[in-house]
Design a protein around this motif. Structure first.
Motif, mmCIF file in Angstrom:
data_model
loop_
_atom_site.group_PDB
_atom_site.id
_atom_site.type_symbol
_atom_site.label_atom_id
_atom_site.label_comp_id
_atom_site.label_asym_id
_atom_site.label_seq_id
_atom_site.Cartn_x
_atom_site.Cartn_y
_atom_site.Cartn_z
ATOM 1 N N SER A 95 -6.585 -6.467 -0.840
ATOM 2 C CA SER A 95 -7.551 -6.092 0.186
ATOM 3 C C SER A 95 -8.377 -7.310 0.572
ATOM 4 O O SER A 95 -8.778 -8.096 -0.289
ATOM 5 N N PRO B 133 -1.976 -3.688 -5.196
ATOM 6 C CA PRO B 133 -2.243 -3.859 -3.769
ATOM 7 C C PRO B 133 -3.427 -4.797 -3.544
ATOM 8 O O PRO B 133 -4.279 -4.969 -4.423
ATOM 9 N N ASN C 220 -8.951 1.183 2.508
ATOM 10 C CA ASN C 220 -8.395 1.090 3.864
ATOM 11 C C ASN C 220 -8.958 2.180 4.775
ATOM 12 O O ASN C 220 -9.156 1.955 5.970
ATOM 13 N N ASP D 129 -1.909 4.555 6.122
ATOM 14 C CA ASP D 129 -2.933 4.454 5.083
ATOM 15 C C ASP D 129 -3.932 5.600 5.143
ATOM 16 O O ASP D 129 -4.276 6.210 4.123
ATOM 17 N N SER E 235 -3.400 2.369 -6.340
ATOM 18 C CA SER E 235 -2.947 2.900 -5.047
ATOM 19 C C SER E 235 -4.001 3.811 -4.430
ATOM 20 O O SER E 235 -4.252 3.763 -3.216
ATOM 21 N N THR F 147 0.875 -1.170 0.000
ATOM 22 C CA THR F 147 0.000 0.000 0.000
ATOM 23 C C THR F 147 0.906 1.212 0.000
ATOM 24 O O THR F 147 1.631 1.457 0.962
ATOM 25 N N LYS G 261 -6.875 1.545 -3.206
ATOM 26 C CA LYS G 261 -6.478 0.790 -2.023
ATOM 27 C C LYS G 261 -6.527 1.656 -0.773
ATOM 28 O O LYS G 261 -7.023 1.246 0.279
ATOM 29 N N VAL G 262 -6.031 2.882 -0.884
ATOM 30 C CA VAL G 262 -6.061 3.802 0.252
ATOM 31 C C VAL G 262 -7.507 4.145 0.620
ATOM 32 O O VAL G 262 -7.858 4.235 1.803
#
Length: 324
Positions: free
Chosen positions: A121, A119, A174, A239, A167, A95, A170-171
């Protein structure tokens, strides 16, 4: 296909396990010699340096704890850039920051290699079974080349667009998981304070509109007391800090995100950066004097789905167009 894997930590070790378990030639590299020895016992080769590993492999995967660590492995002495060339794929599974992965991908492209950010999850328990979800940011051509090993690493693989897009997503996910975690902690603590039996409270939330992936997974290890999901407060802070930075860059006036950053900054100051992330509930337990525990919950999560071949997930609009 010969795969190299750099970074055998909580997530990386489980992902690399799927590679070796499914019959790929695998070379591993980690600062911890003991971790490499475990993979060597299952037939993997031990790498010497990122450069050597890259020269020997068709695909090099990195799964590292920070953008700084990744940059050191890619462009440092004996790094990936010194060994990469035409036809070799670098796959970044950490991440990380979208602008940083774009920068490193550009350096890889200058050497004739191809880059993909991918990434994951879904939790360490799904990484262990190859059932985790993967976001893949890269050209469509590179995605097609990478799909055979991505569908071994994960069950559901989504091509998100160009480098940097995965990216960001993914952030975002999160951040949402963190918001769910904090709200689950508040809900369970309030149930305890109100005299509710917590096993019953857990089931009520699970079968209701209030449920979430986080409640059904992390909620269990919270109530067990282990609070162990192999993820720590410093990683959460990284994150959600990245998410806040994206919002600020685009002038989005967030309200919940700054508060979540404050909550985890306080948690880190109280319990340390390497404290398990679900123990953010300790702030509430300390404040109320309550112990938020239930009976019969597992100490660690295990994937209840059998390992199955992965597949590409297509966005809804793309599926509709394909069906026409």
């Amino acid at each position: 296909m010969h795969v190299g894997f750099i970074g055998l930590g909580n997530v990386g070790g489980k992902l690399a396990g799927s590679i070796v378990r499914n019959g790929f030639d695998l070379t591993v590299l980690d600062l911890d010699e003991n971790l490499m020895a475990k993979f060597a016992a299952f037939g993997a080769k031990k790498g010497i340096s990122p450069r050597q590993l890259t020269e020997d492999c068709d695909v090099v995967i990195t799964c590292l704890p920070s953008p700084t660590a990744c940059a050191a492995v890619v462009e440092g002495p004996d790094g990936i850039l010194e060994g990469i060339g035409p036809g070799t794929i670098w796959a970044e599974m950490s991440t990380t920051d979208a602008s940083e992965v774009k920068r490193l991908a550009g350096l890889v492209a200058e050497k004739g290699g191809e880059a993909i950010e991918c990434p994951v999850s879904g939790g360490c328990h799904r990484a262990a079974t190859g059932n985790i979800s993967i976001f893949a940011g890269c050209s469509r051509e590179t995605f097609e080349k990478a799909l055979p090993f991505l569908t071994v690493l994960g069950r559901r693989v989504l091509h998100t667009g160009d480098i940097g897009s995965a990216s960001v997503l993914k952030v975002v996910t999160n951040y949402l998981a963190t918001a769910n975690l904090v709200s689950v902690c508040e809900a369970l603590t309030t149930c305890k304070a109100a005299g509710m039996e917590l096993n019953t409270a857990y089931e009520a939330i699970k079968i209701s509109s209030g449920t979430s992936f986080v409640h059904e997974t992390e909620g269990q290890v919270i109530l067990n007391g282990s609070r162990d999901i192999s993820f720590t407060m410093d990683l959460v802070a990284k994150d959600i800090g990245l998410f806040q930075s994206i919002a600020e860059e685009h002038s989005v006036p967030l309200e919940l995100s700054p508060l979540l950053n404050q909550i985890f900054a306080d948690g880190i100051s109280r319990y340390g950066p390497r404290e398990l992330s679900p123990n953010i509930i300790k702030r509430l337990e300390d404040a109320t004097g309550l112990s938020v525990l239930g009976d019969g919950f597992p100490a660690e999560m295990e994937d209840d789905e059998p390992e199955e071949p992965g597949y590409e997930v297509r966005p809804t609009a793309a599926v509709a167009i394909a069906a026409e």
